[in-house]
Motif scaffolding. Structure first.
Motif, PDB file in Angstrom:
ATOM      1  N   VAL A 285       0.834  -1.199   0.000  1.00 14.83           N
ATOM      2  CA  VAL A 285       0.000   0.000   0.000  1.00 14.83           C
ATOM      3  C   VAL A 285       0.869   1.250   0.000  1.00 14.83           C
ATOM      4  O   VAL A 285       0.627   2.192  -0.771  1.00 14.83           O
ATOM      5  CB  VAL A 285      -0.942  -0.008   1.223  1.00 14.83           C
ATOM      6  CG1 VAL A 285      -1.662   1.339   1.334  1.00 14.83           C
ATOM      7  CG2 VAL A 285      -1.958  -1.132   1.097  1.00 14.83           C
ATOM      8  N   ILE A 286       1.899   1.290   0.865  1.00 16.25           N
ATOM      9  CA  ILE A 286       2.762   2.474   0.959  1.00 16.25           C
ATOM     10  C   ILE A 286       3.504   2.710  -0.356  1.00 16.25           C
ATOM     11  O   ILE A 286       3.831   3.849  -0.703  1.00 16.25           O
ATOM     12  CB  ILE A 286       3.766   2.326   2.121  1.00 16.25           C
ATOM     13  CG1 ILE A 286       3.027   2.106   3.437  1.00 16.25           C
ATOM     14  CG2 ILE A 286       4.652   3.557   2.221  1.00 16.25           C
ATOM     15  CD1 ILE A 286       2.103   3.217   3.820  1.00 16.25           C
ATOM     16  N   SER A 287       3.751   1.648  -1.104  1.00 21.58           N
ATOM     17  CA  SER A 287       4.453   1.812  -2.378  1.00 21.58           C
ATOM     18  C   SER A 287       3.605   2.531  -3.423  1.00 21.58           C
ATOM     19  O   SER A 287       4.128   2.970  -4.456  1.00 21.58           O
ATOM     20  CB  SER A 287       4.879   0.443  -2.922  1.00 21.58           C
ATOM     21  OG  SER A 287       3.736  -0.342  -3.261  1.00 21.58           O
ATOM     22  N   GLN A 288       2.301   2.695  -3.134  1.00 20.73           N
ATOM     23  CA  GLN A 288       1.423   3.408  -4.064  1.00 20.73           C
ATOM     24  C   GLN A 288       1.565   4.918  -3.841  1.00 20.73           C
ATOM     25  O   GLN A 288       0.577   5.636  -3.653  1.00 20.73           O
ATOM     26  CB  GLN A 288      -0.026   2.975  -3.845  1.00 20.73           C
ATOM     27  CG  GLN A 288      -0.267   1.491  -3.934  1.00 20.73           C
ATOM     28  CD  GLN A 288      -0.294   1.011  -5.376  1.00 20.73           C
ATOM     29  OE1 GLN A 288      -0.898   1.620  -6.249  1.00 20.73           O
ATOM     30  NE2 GLN A 288       0.375  -0.095  -5.633  1.00 20.73           N
ATOM     31  N   THR A 289       2.797   5.407  -3.841  1.00 21.15           N
ATOM     32  CA  THR A 289       3.053   6.811  -3.509  1.00 21.15           C
ATOM     33  C   THR A 289       2.399   7.768  -4.503  1.00 21.15           C
ATOM     34  O   THR A 289       2.123   8.923  -4.152  1.00 21.15           O
ATOM     35  CB  THR A 289       4.567   7.070  -3.465  1.00 21.15           C
ATOM     36  OG1 THR A 289       5.152   6.627  -4.703  1.00 21.15           O
ATOM     37  CG2 THR A 289       5.207   6.311  -2.315  1.00 21.15           C
ATOM     38  N   HIS A 290       2.154   7.325  -5.712  1.00 18.40           N
ATOM     39  CA  HIS A 290       1.582   8.192  -6.735  1.00 18.40           C
ATOM     40  C   HIS A 290       0.115   8.507  -6.492  1.00 18.40           C
ATOM     41  O   HIS A 290      -0.452   9.389  -7.141  1.00 18.40           O
ATOM     42  CB  HIS A 290       1.747   7.553  -8.117  1.00 18.40           C
ATOM     43  CG  HIS A 290       1.018   6.251  -8.266  1.00 18.40           C
ATOM     44  ND1 HIS A 290       1.453   5.087  -7.657  1.00 18.40           N
ATOM     45  CD2 HIS A 290      -0.123   5.927  -8.931  1.00 18.40           C
ATOM     46  CE1 HIS A 290       0.630   4.107  -7.947  1.00 18.40           C
ATOM     47  NE2 HIS A 290      -0.341   4.581  -8.721  1.00 18.40           N
ATOM     48  N   ARG A 291      -0.535   7.758  -5.542  1.00 18.36           N
ATOM     49  CA  ARG A 291      -1.949   8.021  -5.293  1.00 18.36           C
ATOM     50  C   ARG A 291      -2.324   8.005  -3.809  1.00 18.36           C
ATOM     51  O   ARG A 291      -3.484   7.837  -3.450  1.00 18.36           O
ATOM     52  CB  ARG A 291      -2.831   7.040  -6.069  1.00 18.36           C
ATOM     53  CG  ARG A 291      -2.679   5.576  -5.735  1.00 18.36           C
ATOM     54  CD  ARG A 291      -3.477   4.753  -6.724  1.00 18.36           C
ATOM     55  NE  ARG A 291      -3.514   3.327  -6.433  1.00 18.36           N
ATOM     56  CZ  ARG A 291      -4.619   2.671  -6.036  1.00 18.36           C
ATOM     57  NH1 ARG A 291      -5.749   3.338  -5.877  1.00 18.36           N
ATOM     58  NH2 ARG A 291      -4.587   1.379  -5.811  1.00 18.36           N
ATOM     59  N   LEU A 292      -1.345   8.210  -2.915  1.00 17.76           N
ATOM     60  CA  LEU A 292      -1.637   8.327  -1.494  1.00 17.76           C
ATOM     61  C   LEU A 292      -2.156   9.730  -1.180  1.00 17.76           C
ATOM     62  O   LEU A 292      -1.517  10.725  -1.497  1.00 17.76           O
ATOM     63  CB  LEU A 292      -0.385   8.053  -0.653  1.00 17.76           C
ATOM     64  CG  LEU A 292       0.017   6.595  -0.446  1.00 17.76           C
ATOM     65  CD1 LEU A 292       1.305   6.515   0.360  1.00 17.76           C
ATOM     66  CD2 LEU A 292      -1.093   5.814   0.250  1.00 17.76           C
TER      67      LEU A 292
END
Length: 605
Positions: free
Chosen positions: A151-158
């Motif tokens: 989830v944290i790796s989805q930095t482009h949509r956090l």
């Protein structure tokens, strides 16, 4: 009349037309299979018919976009994951829910307890912005769930990230974020990092958090962590809420230097709420004239908690408007000079955003008249006598009221010495315009000394005094010693002597009464303290004397007493009330409700 069997379908009629009693051997099994298959076909037909019937219900004729908004509202209102029940109502709702990407974008901590659910939510949320909340408990141990890393790796949509570490020795937050020191999060609006391990605060860094930038970040919270330098946090110009809470003064040796932080703050022109507890810089700038100044034109609340030196040093570097509500909490025992300097420094910083040209300063200075100081309408003194608190604390809470344009002042004391209120209120009276005070509230306080009351004796607008859970014997004794009583008696004696001798005498000017406009005294569960056996007599003696001051402009007194048993027995109370027909007294007992309309539980005179 047509029988019901005649309406059956041909396929059903064919099966039912066979004589089951003539079947033998394998034919029985074949016939049973035919029945099962026909039943399954009819059930499928029934489901299709019910689905078509449901499609005609008004709620199922709503466009999926409308249903999606309803489902999102349900998600916000129901307990975690209970909103998934809407998927089980009917096929139309299920299809609408699965197709709503935003519905699956809120990943809560409990979500990680269900295997596969996080991956399903990431898939169904598509490209919508994610809000993530995760609490790492002691039971979970040091292992970081692989789903959380994904989830944290989805930095482009956090859009929102809230991480809480409950106990444990491992630095869960730093370990999770250290791999993202160079990442940019273009849509992140809220970042909350909280450690509940108060016994041993944990370090953040040394690598920065999302060092690639968070241009949309509005709210940043770091609680119970230690920072080596301010560049670890993603401090940016878009911030409107900033909280840095060390939770304990024991971490003061780890505080980063002042200049780096002030320099970062000076870029936050949109900041509305600034809260820093036990984390203010402790260093003294070598040249205060070169220290950067941070100006906050939109600041609504300033909440600082630390030593008086650190609070004063920090406030000196700030500028904020008169509509700001400062809360300053001092955790070491200040002397009068240090407290005076804090208020003077606050006056230089407060209201300087839009008042430099007009001279409308909230505090007094050597060049400021009394009329230009900040007028407060309500003053509240809370002297909490909690036995489980060893630390001293002084809190100044200015709650600005847009309706009145004033900032009522609440002053909270913990572990206060008897002489300190009088000492510390000298700077308050000097730097604040006390003449506007209309209400004075004393809550949970020991008996305040005469030096305290003397500071406010001449307040011309004070009309209400309120005591709750406080000792009042020193107040009543001081009020009974009002010089106006003695001066009035002397004047009346002179008038009588002049009349008897047929001559005239020069009359002395009456003294100004204490609290000349006081008209309401409210007592709630007060503690009479020393001399309690005579405090009832002292109280009514003062009310009787107060009536004599009406020629000097003092209004008729009203007294409201709640749960003040122990002063009188009932007969003495009734007798005392009858002696004061011009005074309104309401007494509510312990066994009553506090309703003023309950005539059986109050005594009005």
């Amino acid at each position: 009349m047509t029988s019901l069997r005649e309406k059956f379908s041909p396929a059903t009629k064919k099966i039912l037309g066979e004589d089951a009693n003539t079947l033998e051997g394998n034919d029985v099994g074949v016939y049973q299979d035919s029945l099962k298959n026909r039943i399954a076909e009819l059930q499928e037909e029934l489901r299709a018919l019910r689905s078509r019937q449901n499609s005609l219900v008004p709620i199922n004729r709503f466009p999926p976009e409308i249903l999606s908004k309803i489902f999102i509202a349900v998600r916000e209102d129901r307990p975690i994951l209970r909103w998934i029940q809407v998927m089980h109502v009917c096929q139309y709702w299920r299809d609408a829910g699965i197709g709503c990407a935003e519905l699956w974008s809120n990943v809560q901590s409990r979500t990680f307890r269900t295997p596969g659910l996080v991956g399903l939510m990431l898939d169904r949320s598509k490209d919508s912005l994610l809000s993530v909340t995760f609490k790492n408990s002691k039971k979970r141990g040091a292992t970081i769930p692989s789903e959380l890393t994904e989830v944290i790796s989805q930095t482009h949509r956090l859009r929102s990230l809230e991480l809480t570490d409950i106990g444990g020795e491992d630095n869960f937050v730093r370990e999770l974020l250290e791999g993202h020191s160079e990442d940019a999060l273009p849509y992140l609006e809220k970042l909350s990092l909280v450690s509940d391990n108060l016994a041993e605060p944990k370090f953040l860094g040394p690598k920065p958090i999302f060092g690639g930038g968070c241009p949309s970040l509005k709210s940043l919270e770091a609680v119970s962590f230690i920072l080596n330098n301010w560049t670890i946090l993603p401090l940016g110009s878009s911030l409107t809420n900033l909280t840095i809470d060390g939770r304990s003064s024991d971490v003061q040796l780890h505080h980063p230097p002042t200049n780096g932080f002030i320099g970062a703050l000076s870029e936050m022109k949109a900041l509305k709420h600034l809260r820093i507890h036990h984390f203010l810089p402790y260093d003294i700038p070598a040249d205060p004239t070169t220290t950067p100044i941070a100006t906050f034109p939109h600041l609504a609340r300033l909440d600082l908690r630390d030593t008086i030196h650190s609070v004063t040093t920090f406030v000196r570097s700030l500028r904020f408007p008169k509509t700001t509500s400062p809360i300053l909490q001092i955790w070491d025992r200040p002397g009068q000079a240090a407290f005076d300097y804090l208020l003077a420094t606050l006056g230089e910083s407060w209201n300087t955003v839009d008042a430099c040209s007009s001279g409308n300063w909230p505090f007094a200075s050597t060049s400021t008249s009394r009329s230009s100081r900040l007028g407060i309408q309500t003053l509240t003194v809370n002297n909490f006598r909690s036995f489980d608190r060893e630390a001293y604390r002084l809190a100044l809470n200015f709650e600005f009221s847009p309706k009145s344009g004033h900032s009522p002042l609440n002053i909270d004391f913990w572990n206060i010495r008897a002489e300190e209120p009088g000492i510390l209120f000298a700077p308050v009276a000097q730097h604040l315009d006390m003449t506007s005070i209309q209400q004075l509230r004393i809550v949970d306080s020991d008996a305040l000394p005469e030096a305290f009351w003397q500071r406010f004796a001449a307040l011309k607008k004070l009309n209400t005094l309120y005591f709750e859970f406080s000792k009042i014997h020193t107040f009543l004794e001081w009020m009974n010693g009002d010089p106006a009583f003695q001066r009035l008696s002397e004047t009346q004696a002179l008038e009588v002597g002049s009349s008897d001798n047929g001559g005239s005498v020069a009359m002395t000017e009456p003294a100004t009464p204490y609290f000349p406009q006081l008209s309401m005294l409210e007592l709630c569960e007060v503690l009479v303290g020393t001399g309690s056996d005579s405090m009832g007599d002292t109280f009514f003696d003062w009310l009787e004397k107060r009536l004599l001051l009406k020629p000097l402009g003092c209004p008729t007194m009203q007294a409201r007493l709640r749960h003040c048993e122990g002063w009188f027995d009932p007969e003495d109370w009734e007798e005392a009330c009858l002696m004061l027909p011009d005074v309104y007294v309401k007494w509510v007992g312990l066994d009553s409700s506090d309703s003023e309309e309950d005539a059986d539980d109050s005594h009005d005179v």
